[in-house]
Design a protein around this motif. Structure first.
Motif, PDB file in Angstrom:
ATOM      1  N   VAL A  14       0.856  -1.184   0.000  1.00 48.04           N
ATOM      2  CA  VAL A  14       0.000   0.000   0.000  1.00 48.04           C
ATOM      3  C   VAL A  14       0.890   1.231   0.000  1.00 48.04           C
ATOM      4  O   VAL A  14       1.897   1.282   0.700  1.00 48.04           O
ATOM      5  N   ALA A  15       0.528   2.220  -0.810  1.00 47.13           N
ATOM      6  CA  ALA A  15       1.324   3.442  -0.903  1.00 47.13           C
ATOM      7  C   ALA A  15       0.436   4.656  -0.704  1.00 47.13           C
ATOM      8  O   ALA A  15      -0.718   4.673  -1.133  1.00 47.13           O
ATOM      9  N   TYR A  16       0.973   5.647   0.013  1.00 48.81           N
ATOM     10  CA  TYR A  16       0.316   6.956   0.105  1.00 48.81           C
ATOM     11  C   TYR A  16       1.104   7.913  -0.757  1.00 48.81           C
ATOM     12  O   TYR A  16       2.308   8.074  -0.556  1.00 48.81           O
ATOM     13  N   HIS A  17       0.457   8.551  -1.703  1.00 48.47           N
ATOM     14  CA  HIS A  17       1.138   9.476  -2.605  1.00 48.47           C
ATOM     15  C   HIS A  17       2.399   8.835  -3.169  1.00 48.47           C
ATOM     16  O   HIS A  17       3.478   9.395  -3.128  1.00 48.47           O
ATOM     17  N   LYS A  18       2.263   7.639  -3.625  1.00 48.05           N
ATOM     18  CA  LYS A  18       3.333   6.861  -4.258  1.00 48.05           C
ATOM     19  C   LYS A  18       4.420   6.429  -3.285  1.00 48.05           C
ATOM     20  O   LYS A  18       5.375   5.784  -3.672  1.00 48.05           O
ATOM     21  N   LYS A  19       4.320   6.825  -2.020  1.00 54.56           N
ATOM     22  CA  LYS A  19       5.325   6.377  -1.057  1.00 54.56           C
ATOM     23  C   LYS A  19       4.788   5.148  -0.328  1.00 54.56           C
ATOM     24  O   LYS A  19       3.791   5.237   0.379  1.00 54.56           O
ATOM     25  N   PRO A  20       5.424   3.992  -0.547  1.00 52.30           N
ATOM     26  CA  PRO A  20       4.892   2.775   0.081  1.00 52.30           C
ATOM     27  C   PRO A  20       4.962   2.860   1.617  1.00 52.30           C
ATOM     28  O   PRO A  20       5.948   3.336   2.164  1.00 52.30           O
ATOM     29  N   VAL A  21       3.889   2.440   2.267  1.00 53.19           N
ATOM     30  CA  VAL A  21       3.897   2.388   3.727  1.00 53.19           C
ATOM     31  C   VAL A  21       3.760   0.950   4.219  1.00 53.19           C
ATOM     32  O   VAL A  21       4.000   0.673   5.386  1.00 53.19           O
ATOM     33  N   GLY A  39       3.351  -2.369  16.706  1.00 56.78           N
ATOM     34  CA  GLY A  39       4.468  -1.831  15.941  1.00 56.78           C
ATOM     35  C   GLY A  39       4.625  -0.367  16.274  1.00 56.78           C
ATOM     36  O   GLY A  39       3.714   0.229  16.856  1.00 56.78           O
ATOM     37  N   PRO A  40       5.746   0.241  15.904  1.00 56.92           N
ATOM     38  CA  PRO A  40       5.964   1.655  16.239  1.00 56.92           C
ATOM     39  C   PRO A  40       5.034   2.571  15.441  1.00 56.92           C
ATOM     40  O   PRO A  40       4.356   2.116  14.518  1.00 56.92           O
ATOM     41  N   ASN A  41       5.034   3.848  15.796  1.00 55.05           N
ATOM     42  CA  ASN A  41       4.252   4.827  15.039  1.00 55.05           C
ATOM     43  C   ASN A  41       4.700   4.821  13.592  1.00 55.05           C
ATOM     44  O   ASN A  41       5.882   4.737  13.301  1.00 55.05           O
ATOM     45  N   GLY A  42       3.751   4.896  12.683  1.00 47.80           N
ATOM     46  CA  GLY A  42       4.106   4.930  11.266  1.00 47.80           C
ATOM     47  C   GLY A  42       4.452   3.563  10.711  1.00 47.80           C
ATOM     48  O   GLY A  42       4.976   3.461   9.607  1.00 47.80           O
ATOM     49  N   ALA A  43       4.157   2.512  11.481  1.00 44.51           N
ATOM     50  CA  ALA A  43       4.496   1.164  11.014  1.00 44.51           C
ATOM     51  C   ALA A  43       3.476   0.662  10.007  1.00 44.51           C
ATOM     52  O   ALA A  43       3.684  -0.353   9.356  1.00 44.51           O
ATOM     53  N   THR A  47      -3.066   1.403   8.450  1.00 44.57           N
ATOM     54  CA  THR A  47      -3.109   1.211   7.000  1.00 44.57           C
ATOM     55  C   THR A  47      -3.474  -0.231   6.664  1.00 44.57           C
ATOM     56  O   THR A  47      -4.271  -0.486   5.761  1.00 44.57           O
ATOM     57  N   LEU A  48      -2.889  -1.168   7.421  1.00 48.72           N
ATOM     58  CA  LEU A  48      -3.181  -2.573   7.165  1.00 48.72           C
ATOM     59  C   LEU A  48      -4.667  -2.861   7.374  1.00 48.72           C
ATOM     60  O   LEU A  48      -5.315  -3.524   6.557  1.00 48.72           O
ATOM     61  N   ILE A  49      -5.227  -2.329   8.470  1.00 49.34           N
ATOM     62  CA  ILE A  49      -6.648  -2.539   8.747  1.00 49.34           C
ATOM     63  C   ILE A  49      -7.502  -1.954   7.629  1.00 49.34           C
ATOM     64  O   ILE A  49      -8.414  -2.593   7.100  1.00 49.34           O
ATOM     65  N   LEU A 211       3.639  -8.501  14.540  1.00 52.62           N
ATOM     66  CA  LEU A 211       4.585  -7.409  14.738  1.00 52.62           C
ATOM     67  C   LEU A 211       4.830  -6.774  13.377  1.00 52.62           C
ATOM     68  O   LEU A 211       5.255  -7.453  12.438  1.00 52.62           O
ATOM     69  N   LEU A 212       4.531  -5.496  13.313  1.00 49.27           N
ATOM     70  CA  LEU A 212       4.504  -4.833  12.010  1.00 49.27           C
ATOM     71  C   LEU A 212       5.429  -3.627  12.027  1.00 49.27           C
ATOM     72  O   LEU A 212       5.426  -2.846  12.980  1.00 49.27           O
ATOM     73  N   ASN A 213       6.248  -3.516  11.018  1.00 45.48           N
ATOM     74  CA  ASN A 213       6.937  -2.250  10.789  1.00 45.48           C
ATOM     75  C   ASN A 213       7.175  -2.109   9.296  1.00 45.48           C
ATOM     76  O   ASN A 213       8.209  -2.473   8.772  1.00 45.48           O
TER      77      ASN A 213
END
Lengths: 253, 502
Positions: A14-21, A39-43, A47-49, A211-213
């Motif tokens: 998944v990408a926001y404004h072409k930047k994959p997150v 996972g940490p902030n911004g992990a 977005t996954l949900i 565990l997600l990052n």
């Protein structure tokens, strides 16, 4: 299709404004489990949900719910968005919000029936918010607002629940009430994915941990996954290479 | 993190609220300004109208014999209803500026519709204006999608540029040989008297459509407005409802143009809805109230305009709507300024009474509860106040039947209710002090100030909880007895008005 897993995610990016997150997430959630996503902030937890619900455009990969593409099986998925995602001054009552959980089953053009009202009342009762049914939602505390969102998800009567930070900003009493409710749902055979930001409690609350990052660091039974090495991988180090590539893709795109 | 997010969303919210309340303040100013200009321009005509013709005008209006009066009134009411209904969704979706941009963006379309066959054909103008409005909305969307600019900037850009194009075209039409009698200038500030039979039909169709669509899809509009993410998660076509709402909004703006004018039409969207928002906290009631306010403002605007020999209608409608808003703002039963002021005042008065009762208790306690009357002088010394102040307080206690002030005797006697309240306040104070020193480990000399405030707001259930946690202690940190509160049958709830409220 009876044996299809409640949630199967394959190579999801998944990408926001072409930047994959989120990068190449693979996940098969077995039925009847209470799964914590940490996972940490911004992990990319939220977005996954959201991507799993089909609320975000995905760059690649697919999501299946009980063996079907998620868009076809939305009725089997209950959703608790982040509490901050709505305007709590909106002119609706607690009851109105919980009834929204019935809209998916009702379909277009139909109004909530007596039975829908009864279901909504039961769900409010389960989160101990029935006395507040006729209050406007702005007159609630943070924990009460969170319970209203939970009641709305309960009213969806789904088999898979995706919850985005249901413990954020709630008091201790609400937190234990929510966790009791989650255990009750699990006992009824429901599958639950819960975004959680507090590591110490995550260990006690969940059967399984993801565990997600930006990618899946580890996924498995809590006692196996919750160890120094995986947590170090998830939280320690800034994953510099992935971050740099992500930035490079964004600039080029 | 979550706290920061909540705060930011809250500031966001207040900013938004400020935005639309700002526009509801701005437009009346605009309207007033225009009235002043119009006044000098039409001074001669207004001077010609004698008082008898004012009443004749009023009579003409209310007998409805003149078909143009009927059309003007009916049309104004219809547009008020559709604007109120759709404006409500703008307000709760925080999209007030969208209405503003849309209403300005339609002007080039009005001009084009007029140029179609050089006449004021309602259908041609309706189609042209709707297309221009949608083009404007599309332009906003495009700017938002392709640049880093945010929605408010995109709206501002589109609003101004479309309006400029529209003004050029309208001026051009007026210069044409047939143009100066066309009445196209009425579209700027509105003229209800220009509404004809065909216009009313179109307005009826559009308003009917808006009412039916909102009634049929009420639950969908509700959930997509409140929580679009959740609406999509239950499988609703959120985008379709958004665009449907925008289309209805464009229709409502276009039918309102002729009577209200391009400049002020967004005020008819926002002001009745904003007034309704202040008066209720349920969406369906807000819709009903906004439609009602819009209808009343439309009718009043049409009437006043007619009375002033066809002055521009728009400003009058907007002023009528603003009057409603001002009334809601000042006199609203729950959120109104007056109601809030009254609540604060009565709360302050209650605290004052409770403090007096507490002082009486202290005086009685100091003499080991010997004798019942407390002289006003003792009380004045205790509270460090003048005799006049104490007399006023004693009178307040007497009014609320918390104490009696028998004729010539210069002393106050507590009634059972007064005694009960006094005990409750002292108990609250001492319990809270004890709680702070015991549980929160705060030094005994730091707790008095805090307890002075808390004593007035502790609810009965919190008191029970405190007592339980403190193991039903009988002495406060300073060694004074925590009084039990006697229960008297005749005066239980009245004695503690407002307990448990903030």
């Amino acid at each position: 299709m009876a044996d299809a897993p409640p949630l199967e995610i394959h190579d999801l990016t998944v990408a926001y404004h072409k930047k994959p997150v989120l990068w190449g997430v693979d996940l098969v959630v077995p039925p009847g489990k209470l799964v914590g996503i940490v996972g940490p902030n911004g992990a990319g937890k939220s977005t996954l949900i959201k991507a799993a619900m089909g609320l975000l455009p995905v760059s690649s990969g697919w999501v299946k719910v009980f063996g079907e593409p998620v868009a076809k099986n939305l009725r089997r998925v209950g959703y608790v968005p982040q509490r901050e995602s709505v305007d709590w001054d909106f002119p609706v009552s607690v009851m109105d919000v919980v009834l929204m959980g019935r809209y998916g089953k009702l379909g277009l053009l139909k109004r909530p029936t007596k039975a829908d009202h009864d279901t909504a009342r039961e769900c409010l009762d389960k989160v101990k918010m029935l006395p507040y049914a006729n209050r406007q939602i702005s007159n609630l505390s943070g924990g009460q607002q969170q319970r209203v969102f939970l009641a709305r998800a309960l009213a969806q009567e789904s088999d898979l629940y995706l919850m985005d930070e249901p413990f954020s900003g709630v008091d201790a009493a609400t937190e234990s009430a929510i966790i009791a409710l989650l255990h009750e749902l699990r006992a009824d055979g429901k599958t639950l994915l819960v975004v959680h930001h507090d590591l110490p409690t995550a260990r006690n609350y969940f059967d399984m941990l993801l565990l997600l990052n930006m990618r899946v660091v580890a996924f498995g039974p809590t006692e196996e996954v919750f160890n120094y090495e995986t947590l170090q991988k998830t939280y320690g180090g800034r994953l510099t290479i992935l971050s740099e590539v992500a930035e490079a893709v964004r600039v080029k795109g | 993190m979550s706290r920061a997010a909540t705060t930011s969303s809250r500031t966001n919210r207040t900013a938004v609220r400020r935005r639309y309340s700002l526009s509801s303040v701005l437009y009346p100013l605009f309207a007033l300004l225009y009235l002043l200009c119009a006044h000098s321009a039409h001074a001669a005509r207004i001077g010609d109208i004698s008082e008898t013709s004012l009443s004749t005008q009023a009579l003409r209006f209310f007998t409805f014999q003149d078909p143009s009066v009927r059309y003007a009134l009916l049309g104004s009411m219809l547009l008020g209803i559709s604007c109120g209904l759709l404006g409500s969704f703008l307000v709760v979706r925080k999209m007030a500026l969208v209405g503003d941009a849309l209403s300005h963006a339609v002007l080039p379309g009005v001009a084009l519709g007029f140029l179609w066959n050089m006449s004021k054909d309602p259908v041609a103008i309706f189609i042209g204006a709707t297309l221009a409005g949608l083009l404007g909305a599309g332009a906003v969307h495009l700017i938002k999608q392709t640049t880093r600019l945010k929605e408010d900037t995109a709206l501002g850009l589109v609003l101004a540029s479309f309006f400029a194009v529209g003004i050029c075209m309208v001026t051009m039409i007026q210069r044409l040989p047939t143009g100066n009698k066309s009445g196209i200038d009425k579209f700027l500030f509105g003229q209800a008297a220009a509404i004809g039979a065909a216009d009313v039909q179109l307005m009826g169709v559009v308003t009917g459509l808006a009412v039916v669509v909102i009634a049929v899809f009420y639950k969908e509009f509700l959930v997509t407005s409140f929580d679009a993410g959740f609406a999509r998660a239950v499988g609703l076509p959120v985008q379709a409802f958004h665009y449907g709402l925008m289309l209805l909004l464009a229709f409502a703006v276009v039918i309102a143009l002729q009577a209200v004018g391009v400049v002020l039409v967004s005020a008819m969207l926002i002001t009745p809805a904003a007034a309704a928002y202040l008066l209720t906290d349920r969406m369906h009631r807000m819709l009903l109230l906004a439609a009602l306010f819009g209808m009343a403002a439309g009718a009043l605007g049409a009437f006043l305009s007619f009375l002033g020999n066809n002055l521009p209608t728009g400003p009058f409608m907007v002023l009528a709507a603003t009057t409603v808003f001002a009334a809601a703002f000042l006199f609203g039963p729950r959120h109104g300024v007056l109601a809030r002021w009254w609540r604060q005042r009565s709360r302050a008065a209650r605290i004052q009474r409770e403090n007096t009762l507490k002082a009486i208790y202290h005086v009685l306690e100091a003499r080991n509860f010997q004798g019942e009357g407390v002289s006003l002088r003792e009380l004045a010394e205790r509270r460090r106040e003048t005799e006049e102040e104490i007399q006023a307080q004693a009178a307040a206690l007497a009014r609320h039947e918390l104490a009696t002030l028998p004729g010539e005797a210069d002393a106050l006697f507590l009634t059972p209710a007064g005694w009960q309240t006094a005990c409750a306040i002292v108990r609250n104070h001492r319990l809270w002090e004890l709680y702070l020193t015991h549980t929160a480990q705060i030094a005994a000399d730091h707790v008095h100030e805090d307890a002075e405030k808390i004593e007035h707001v502790l609810g009965e259930d919190v008191v029970r909880e405190l007592e339980r946690r403190l193991n039903y202690a009988t002495k406060d940190p300073h060694g004074k007895v925590i009084p039990a509160v006697p229960v008297t049958l005749e005066s239980k709830p009245e004695a503690t008005p407002g307990y448990g409220r903030g």
